[in-house]
Design a protein around this motif. Structure first.
Motif: not given
Length: 279
Positions: A52-61, A175-186
Protein backbone atom coordinates in the motif's frame (compact mmCIF):
# COMPACT_ATOMS: atom_id res chain seq x y z
CA UNK A 1 1.39 -30.08 -7.92
CA UNK A 2 -1.38 -28.25 -9.72
CA UNK A 3 -3.55 -31.37 -9.49
CA UNK A 4 -2.95 -31.39 -5.74
CA UNK A 5 -3.88 -27.71 -5.53
CA UNK A 6 -7.07 -28.43 -7.41
CA UNK A 7 -7.90 -31.15 -4.90
CA UNK A 8 -7.21 -28.73 -2.05
CA UNK A 9 -9.55 -26.22 -3.63
CA UNK A 10 -6.98 -23.50 -4.39
CA UNK A 11 -8.32 -23.14 -7.91
CA UNK A 12 -11.89 -24.18 -7.27
CA UNK A 13 -14.78 -21.75 -7.13
CA UNK A 14 -17.37 -24.35 -6.14
CA UNK A 15 -19.62 -23.43 -3.24
CA UNK A 16 -21.28 -26.19 -1.24
CA UNK A 17 -25.07 -25.90 -0.85
CA UNK A 18 -26.42 -25.67 2.70
CA UNK A 19 -27.79 -28.93 4.07
CA UNK A 20 -30.72 -27.29 5.82
CA UNK A 21 -33.00 -24.36 5.13
CA UNK A 22 -32.55 -21.56 7.69
CA UNK A 23 -35.48 -21.11 10.07
CA UNK A 24 -37.18 -17.72 10.30
CA UNK A 25 -36.14 -14.42 8.77
CA UNK A 26 -32.41 -13.77 8.27
CA UNK A 27 -30.66 -12.03 11.11
CA UNK A 28 -29.80 -8.39 10.53
CA UNK A 29 -26.18 -7.59 11.33
CA UNK A 30 -25.70 -4.10 12.66
CA UNK A 31 -22.87 -2.12 11.01
CA UNK A 32 -22.28 -4.93 8.55
CA UNK A 33 -19.12 -4.39 6.46
CA UNK A 34 -19.59 -3.07 2.95
CA UNK A 35 -18.49 -5.20 -0.01
CA UNK A 36 -15.37 -3.01 -0.35
CA UNK A 37 -14.55 -3.42 3.35
CA UNK A 38 -14.78 -7.19 2.97
CA UNK A 39 -12.43 -7.02 -0.04
CA UNK A 40 -10.04 -4.79 1.89
CA UNK A 41 -10.00 -7.27 4.76
CA UNK A 42 -9.09 -10.10 2.34
CA UNK A 43 -6.49 -7.92 0.61
CA UNK A 44 -4.80 -7.16 3.91
CA UNK A 45 -5.15 -10.72 5.16
CA UNK A 46 -2.95 -11.73 2.22
CA UNK A 47 -0.42 -9.01 2.99
CA UNK A 48 -1.64 -6.41 0.53
CA UNK A 49 -0.90 -3.80 3.18
CA UNK A 50 2.81 -4.37 2.50
CA UNK A 51 2.30 -2.86 -0.97
CA UNK A 52 0.00 0.00 0.00
CA UNK A 53 2.67 2.65 0.77
CA UNK A 54 4.23 2.60 -2.72
CA UNK A 55 0.88 2.22 -4.48
CA UNK A 56 -0.73 5.06 -2.52
CA UNK A 57 2.22 7.42 -2.97
CA UNK A 58 2.50 6.77 -6.70
CA UNK A 59 6.03 5.38 -6.42
CA UNK A 60 4.74 2.23 -8.12
CA UNK A 61 1.94 2.10 -10.68
CA UNK A 62 0.73 -1.32 -11.78
CA UNK A 63 -0.49 -1.89 -15.31
CA UNK A 64 -3.96 -3.27 -15.97
CA UNK A 65 -3.44 -6.75 -17.43
CA UNK A 66 -6.43 -6.32 -19.71
CA UNK A 67 -4.94 -3.10 -21.10
CA UNK A 68 -1.62 -4.90 -21.68
CA UNK A 69 -3.46 -7.61 -23.63
CA UNK A 70 -5.39 -5.10 -25.75
CA UNK A 71 -2.24 -3.04 -26.42
CA UNK A 72 -0.32 -6.13 -27.50
CA UNK A 73 -3.13 -7.38 -29.74
CA UNK A 74 -3.16 -3.96 -31.43
CA UNK A 75 0.52 -4.38 -32.24
CA UNK A 76 1.63 -1.80 -29.71
CA UNK A 77 4.95 -1.22 -27.97
CA UNK A 78 5.11 -0.35 -24.26
CA UNK A 79 5.96 3.29 -23.59
CA UNK A 80 7.67 4.55 -20.45
CA UNK A 81 5.43 5.23 -17.46
CA UNK A 82 5.03 8.98 -17.93
CA UNK A 83 3.85 8.49 -21.53
CA UNK A 84 1.19 5.89 -20.77
CA UNK A 85 -2.52 6.81 -20.65
CA UNK A 86 -4.44 6.79 -17.38
CA UNK A 87 -6.44 3.74 -18.48
CA UNK A 88 -3.24 1.68 -18.64
CA UNK A 89 -3.12 1.49 -14.83
CA UNK A 90 -5.06 0.00 -11.95
CA UNK A 91 -5.47 2.07 -8.80
CA UNK A 92 -5.01 0.73 -5.28
CA UNK A 93 -8.80 0.76 -4.82
CA UNK A 94 -9.24 -1.25 -8.02
CA UNK A 95 -6.71 -3.82 -6.85
CA UNK A 96 -8.59 -4.18 -3.58
CA UNK A 97 -11.86 -4.63 -5.50
CA UNK A 98 -10.18 -7.32 -7.66
CA UNK A 99 -9.11 -9.38 -4.65
CA UNK A 100 -11.24 -12.49 -5.00
CA UNK A 101 -9.04 -15.57 -4.60
CA UNK A 102 -8.42 -17.06 -1.14
CA UNK A 103 -4.75 -17.81 -1.88
CA UNK A 104 -3.15 -14.85 -3.67
CA UNK A 105 -3.32 -11.14 -4.47
CA UNK A 106 -4.26 -9.79 -7.92
CA UNK A 107 -0.68 -8.61 -8.48
CA UNK A 108 2.02 -9.97 -10.79
CA UNK A 109 5.63 -8.78 -11.02
CA UNK A 110 7.52 -9.26 -14.28
CA UNK A 111 11.15 -10.38 -14.27
CA UNK A 112 12.92 -10.16 -17.63
CA UNK A 113 16.09 -8.92 -19.36
CA UNK A 114 15.99 -5.57 -21.15
CA UNK A 115 16.66 -6.08 -24.86
CA UNK A 116 18.37 -2.71 -25.45
CA UNK A 117 19.87 -0.11 -23.11
CA UNK A 118 17.32 2.55 -24.10
CA UNK A 119 14.15 0.45 -24.31
CA UNK A 120 13.42 -2.97 -22.80
CA UNK A 121 11.26 -4.19 -25.68
CA UNK A 122 11.53 -1.94 -28.75
CA UNK A 123 9.56 -4.22 -31.11
CA UNK A 124 6.84 -5.27 -28.66
CA UNK A 125 7.89 -8.93 -28.89
CA UNK A 126 8.02 -9.45 -25.13
CA UNK A 127 4.80 -7.47 -24.73
CA UNK A 128 3.04 -10.08 -26.88
CA UNK A 129 4.50 -12.96 -24.85
CA UNK A 130 3.51 -11.41 -21.52
CA UNK A 131 0.03 -10.64 -22.85
CA UNK A 132 -0.39 -14.29 -23.82
CA UNK A 133 0.38 -15.37 -20.25
CA UNK A 134 -1.86 -12.70 -18.72
CA UNK A 135 -4.75 -13.73 -20.94
CA UNK A 136 -4.40 -17.29 -19.65
CA UNK A 137 -4.36 -16.19 -16.01
CA UNK A 138 -7.41 -13.96 -16.49
CA UNK A 139 -9.37 -16.94 -17.80
CA UNK A 140 -9.79 -18.05 -14.19
CA UNK A 141 -13.09 -16.97 -12.67
CA UNK A 142 -11.39 -15.90 -9.43
CA UNK A 143 -8.95 -13.54 -11.19
CA UNK A 144 -11.24 -10.81 -12.52
CA UNK A 145 -8.41 -8.27 -12.90
CA UNK A 146 -4.66 -8.34 -12.45
CA UNK A 147 -2.18 -5.54 -11.76
CA UNK A 148 1.20 -5.99 -13.42
CA UNK A 149 4.45 -4.52 -12.16
CA UNK A 150 6.60 -3.90 -15.25
CA UNK A 151 9.55 -1.68 -14.34
CA UNK A 152 9.49 0.41 -17.54
CA UNK A 153 5.80 1.19 -17.19
CA UNK A 154 5.54 1.07 -13.39
CA UNK A 155 8.48 3.19 -12.22
CA UNK A 156 9.24 6.75 -13.33
CA UNK A 157 11.79 6.68 -16.16
CA UNK A 158 14.06 9.27 -17.76
CA UNK A 159 11.72 10.20 -20.65
CA UNK A 160 14.36 11.14 -23.25
CA UNK A 161 17.96 11.00 -21.96
CA UNK A 162 19.64 11.67 -25.36
CA UNK A 163 17.83 15.02 -25.47
CA UNK A 164 18.36 15.80 -21.81
CA UNK A 165 14.80 15.07 -20.68
CA UNK A 166 15.23 13.41 -17.29
CA UNK A 167 13.08 12.59 -14.27
CA UNK A 168 12.06 15.54 -12.11
CA UNK A 169 13.27 15.75 -8.51
CA UNK A 170 9.87 14.57 -7.30
CA UNK A 171 9.92 11.66 -9.74
CA UNK A 172 13.45 10.76 -8.65
CA UNK A 173 12.28 10.55 -5.04
CA UNK A 174 9.36 8.32 -6.05
CA UNK A 175 11.67 6.20 -8.20
CA UNK A 176 13.94 5.55 -5.23
CA UNK A 177 10.94 4.71 -3.04
CA UNK A 178 9.75 2.25 -5.70
CA UNK A 179 13.17 0.60 -5.92
CA UNK A 180 13.05 0.09 -2.16
CA UNK A 181 9.89 -1.99 -2.52
CA UNK A 182 11.12 -4.39 -5.22
CA UNK A 183 12.16 -7.03 -2.72
CA UNK A 184 8.64 -7.01 -1.28
CA UNK A 185 6.98 -7.21 -4.71
CA UNK A 186 8.99 -10.23 -5.87
CA UNK A 187 9.36 -12.10 -2.58
CA UNK A 188 5.80 -11.54 -1.34
CA UNK A 189 4.21 -14.95 -0.65
CA UNK A 190 0.94 -13.97 -2.35
CA UNK A 191 2.01 -12.24 -5.59
CA UNK A 192 2.67 -13.85 -8.95
CA UNK A 193 6.14 -13.54 -10.48
CA UNK A 194 6.29 -13.96 -14.26
CA UNK A 195 9.82 -14.75 -15.47
CA UNK A 196 10.74 -14.26 -19.13
CA UNK A 197 13.81 -16.50 -19.10
CA UNK A 198 14.34 -16.60 -22.86
CA UNK A 199 14.75 -13.98 -25.57
CA UNK A 200 11.94 -13.51 -28.09
CA UNK A 201 12.27 -15.04 -31.54
CA UNK A 202 14.49 -12.99 -33.79
CA UNK A 203 16.50 -11.34 -31.03
CA UNK A 204 20.21 -11.97 -31.63
CA UNK A 205 23.05 -10.76 -29.46
CA UNK A 206 25.31 -10.12 -32.44
CA UNK A 207 22.79 -7.66 -33.91
CA UNK A 208 22.79 -5.35 -30.87
CA UNK A 209 24.63 -2.03 -30.74
CA UNK A 210 27.85 -1.67 -28.79
CA UNK A 211 27.27 -1.25 -25.07
CA UNK A 212 24.07 -3.31 -25.02
CA UNK A 213 23.83 -5.96 -22.31
CA UNK A 214 23.46 -9.20 -24.28
CA UNK A 215 23.68 -11.57 -21.31
CA UNK A 216 20.93 -14.15 -20.95
CA UNK A 217 18.36 -14.13 -18.15
CA UNK A 218 20.28 -16.37 -15.74
CA UNK A 219 23.48 -14.34 -16.20
CA UNK A 220 21.98 -10.96 -15.31
CA UNK A 221 22.21 -9.49 -11.83
CA UNK A 222 18.70 -8.03 -11.65
CA UNK A 223 17.07 -11.16 -13.08
CA UNK A 224 19.05 -13.40 -10.75
CA UNK A 225 18.05 -11.25 -7.78
CA UNK A 226 14.37 -11.22 -8.73
CA UNK A 227 14.35 -14.98 -9.24
CA UNK A 228 16.04 -15.46 -5.87
CA UNK A 229 13.47 -13.24 -4.17
CA UNK A 230 10.67 -15.22 -5.82
CA UNK A 231 12.09 -18.46 -4.43
CA UNK A 232 12.05 -17.44 -0.78
CA UNK A 233 8.50 -18.02 0.50
CA UNK A 234 6.25 -18.09 -2.56
CA UNK A 235 4.27 -21.21 -3.52
CA UNK A 236 5.72 -22.79 -6.65
CA UNK A 237 2.60 -22.18 -8.73
CA UNK A 238 2.95 -18.41 -8.24
CA UNK A 239 6.41 -18.22 -9.87
CA UNK A 240 6.01 -18.96 -13.57
CA UNK A 241 8.80 -19.45 -16.11
CA UNK A 242 7.24 -17.99 -19.27
CA UNK A 243 10.20 -19.26 -21.25
CA UNK A 244 8.54 -22.68 -21.04
CA UNK A 245 5.39 -21.63 -22.90
CA UNK A 246 4.91 -23.73 -26.04
CA UNK A 247 4.19 -22.23 -29.43
CA UNK A 248 0.71 -22.81 -30.78
CA UNK A 249 -0.87 -23.73 -27.43
CA UNK A 250 -4.00 -21.86 -26.34
CA UNK A 251 -3.48 -21.69 -22.61
CA UNK A 252 -5.92 -21.29 -19.76
CA UNK A 253 -4.96 -20.58 -16.16
CA UNK A 254 -4.38 -24.20 -15.14
CA UNK A 255 -2.47 -25.28 -18.25
CA UNK A 256 -0.08 -22.32 -18.23
CA UNK A 257 0.75 -22.98 -14.58
CA UNK A 258 1.41 -26.64 -15.40
CA UNK A 259 3.71 -25.83 -18.32
CA UNK A 260 5.52 -22.95 -16.65
CA UNK A 261 6.32 -24.84 -13.45
CA UNK A 262 7.33 -28.16 -15.04
CA UNK A 263 10.71 -29.67 -14.16
CA UNK A 264 10.91 -27.51 -11.08
CA UNK A 265 13.53 -24.83 -11.50
CA UNK A 266 12.98 -23.36 -8.06
CA UNK A 267 16.12 -23.39 -5.94
CA UNK A 268 16.24 -23.48 -2.14
CA UNK A 269 16.79 -20.06 -0.54
CA UNK A 270 20.48 -19.10 -0.34
CA UNK A 271 22.44 -17.81 2.61
CA UNK A 272 23.31 -14.12 2.11
CA UNK A 273 26.99 -15.01 1.68
CA UNK A 274 26.19 -17.58 -1.03
CA UNK A 275 23.86 -15.17 -2.79
CA UNK A 276 26.52 -12.42 -2.75
CA UNK A 277 29.12 -14.82 -4.16
CA UNK A 278 26.88 -15.90 -7.05
CA UNK A 279 25.76 -12.34 -7.78
Amino acid sequence: KVDRLLTMGCFSSRVEAPTEEPLGPPAVELDAPTPYERKLKLWRKHGGGDLEPVLASGAVAVLDAQWVISHAEAGGVLAHRQALPKEAFLSLAELVEATAHPSFLPVAALSYPWLTKDHPDPRGANLARVARALKALLSHSRIPRLGVFWDFGSLHQHPDPPNGVMRTEEQNALFKQGLGCLGTLYSHPHTFVLRLTSFPDGHKAEDQTEGTNVAKYFDRGWCYTEQSWAGLTKAGYLSLDLGKMRDGVEYDCISIIRDCTQDGGRRPPLLPSAFAAEL
